[in-house]
Motif scaffolding. Structure first.
Motif, PDB file in Angstrom:
ATOM      1  N   GLN A 105       0.836  -1.208   0.000  1.00  0.00           N
ATOM      2  CA  GLN A 105       0.000   0.000   0.000  1.00  0.00           C
ATOM      3  C   GLN A 105       0.871   1.257   0.000  1.00  0.00           C
ATOM      4  N   SER A 106       1.902   1.271   0.816  1.00  0.00           N
ATOM      5  CA  SER A 106       2.788   2.434   0.931  1.00  0.00           C
ATOM      6  C   SER A 106       3.548   2.727  -0.352  1.00  0.00           C
ATOM      7  N   HIS A 107       3.818   1.675  -1.138  1.00  0.00           N
ATOM      8  CA  HIS A 107       4.616   1.836  -2.355  1.00  0.00           C
ATOM      9  C   HIS A 107       3.793   1.730  -3.638  1.00  0.00           C
ATOM     10  N   GLY A 108       2.468   1.694  -3.501  1.00  0.00           N
ATOM     11  CA  GLY A 108       1.606   1.683  -4.682  1.00  0.00           C
ATOM     12  C   GLY A 108       1.692   0.419  -5.509  1.00  0.00           C
ATOM     13  N   LEU A 109       1.869  -0.721  -4.833  1.00  0.00           N
ATOM     14  CA  LEU A 109       2.070  -1.988  -5.546  1.00  0.00           C
ATOM     15  C   LEU A 109       0.853  -2.899  -5.478  1.00  0.00           C
ATOM     16  N   ASP A 110       0.590  -3.581  -6.582  1.00  0.00           N
ATOM     17  CA  ASP A 110      -0.320  -4.712  -6.554  1.00  0.00           C
ATOM     18  C   ASP A 110       0.412  -5.886  -5.907  1.00  0.00           C
ATOM     19  N   VAL A 111      -0.358  -6.891  -5.510  1.00  0.00           N
ATOM     20  CA  VAL A 111       0.188  -8.025  -4.765  1.00  0.00           C
ATOM     21  C   VAL A 111      -0.202  -9.333  -5.450  1.00  0.00           C
ATOM     22  N   ASP A 112       0.724 -10.290  -5.464  1.00  0.00           N
ATOM     23  CA  ASP A 112       0.474 -11.630  -5.998  1.00  0.00           C
ATOM     24  C   ASP A 112       0.985 -12.619  -4.963  1.00  0.00           C
ATOM     25  N   LEU A 113       0.071 -13.405  -4.404  1.00  0.00           N
ATOM     26  CA  LEU A 113       0.431 -14.332  -3.319  1.00  0.00           C
ATOM     27  C   LEU A 113       0.069 -15.765  -3.675  1.00  0.00           C
ATOM     28  N   HIS A 114       0.933 -16.679  -3.279  1.00  0.00           N
ATOM     29  CA  HIS A 114       0.610 -18.098  -3.309  1.00  0.00           C
ATOM     30  C   HIS A 114       0.061 -18.410  -1.921  1.00  0.00           C
ATOM     31  N   VAL A 115      -1.227 -18.757  -1.851  1.00  0.00           N
ATOM     32  CA  VAL A 115      -1.935 -18.827  -0.571  1.00  0.00           C
ATOM     33  C   VAL A 115      -2.541 -20.207  -0.349  1.00  0.00           C
ATOM     34  N   ASP A 116      -2.326 -20.718   0.850  1.00  0.00           N
ATOM     35  CA  ASP A 116      -2.981 -21.963   1.275  1.00  0.00           C
ATOM     36  C   ASP A 116      -2.860 -23.059   0.217  1.00  0.00           C
ATOM     37  N   GLU A 117      -1.667 -23.209  -0.300  1.00  0.00           N
ATOM     38  CA  GLU A 117      -1.394 -24.241  -1.302  1.00  0.00           C
ATOM     39  C   GLU A 117      -1.194 -25.571  -0.571  1.00  0.00           C
ATOM     40  N   GLU A 118      -2.295 -26.080  -0.030  1.00  0.00           N
ATOM     41  CA  GLU A 118      -2.265 -27.260   0.823  1.00  0.00           C
ATOM     42  C   GLU A 118      -3.694 -27.764   1.017  1.00  0.00           C
ATOM     43  N   LEU A 119      -3.820 -28.907   1.605  1.00  0.00           N
ATOM     44  CA  LEU A 119      -5.147 -29.465   1.867  1.00  0.00           C
ATOM     45  C   LEU A 119      -5.459 -29.470   3.355  1.00  0.00           C
TER      46      LEU A 119
END
Length: 176
Positions: A105-119
């Motif tokens: 947010q502070s640097h004006g960036l979009d975000v791309d996350l690998h999230v909950d890659e699990e069962l």
């Protein structure tokens, strides 16, 4: 050379937008591939819009100064750079998630996350990201890839998380 070949093949197949992830394992060391991706993005401008994502282990965001430093480097890389990370139960740290989002947010960036890659039905990455994005009034875009744990959660929990995500600038890219 490998990335150049991939872009040539993608362009020949009609691709006009691509995103590449660059593993970023140390807080104080910019990976060798990072400036290469920036150069490729510049070289291919006008043919393929190449986005580059720093894929950082969540624990590196645990300290706000480190999160801000990584975000500054990413922001200085140009408009096609995104802040990224891995969010998994094995490294889950809500403070690190908050620092990552605040730095973006502070640097004006979009975000791309690998999230909950699990069962693991106890995974809380996606729900936490949605809650914190709402609290921060995050005004950039968030992409959450994988989110496999949703498939193992009780319907009421998964649907509540999806409802929260639907109200925010979050795109899900799910694996089956």
């Amino acid at each position: 050379a490998r990335a150049q070949l991939a872009l040539e093949m993608a362009h020949a197949a009609g691709v006009s937008r691509a995103r590449s992830h660059c593993d970023w394992w140390e807080a104080d060391v910019v990976p060798k591939a990072w400036p290469v991706l920036k150069e490729l993005a510049q070289d291919w401008s006008g043919r393929i819009s190449l986005q580059q994502v720093c894929l950082v282990p969540l624990h590196l965001y645990a300290q706000v100064d480190v999160a801000m430093r990584i975000a500054r480097i990413v922001a200085d890389s140009g408009k096609n750079a995104l802040l990224g990370g891995f969010v998994h139960t094995s490294n889950f740290n809500p403070k690190a998630v908050a620092n990552l989002l605040q730095a973006a947010q502070s640097h004006g960036l979009d975000v791309d996350l690998h999230v909950d890659e699990e069962l693991n039905p106890a995974a809380q990455g996606l729900a936490t990201i949605a809650r914190m994005a709402q609290e921060l009034r995050f005004d950039h875009h968030i992409t959450c890839g994988h989110v496999c744990a949703l498939s193992q959660q009780e319907d009421s929990i998964a649907l509540a998380t999806l409802d929260a995500v639907a109200r925010l600038p979050i795109t899900l890219i799910s694996l089956p």
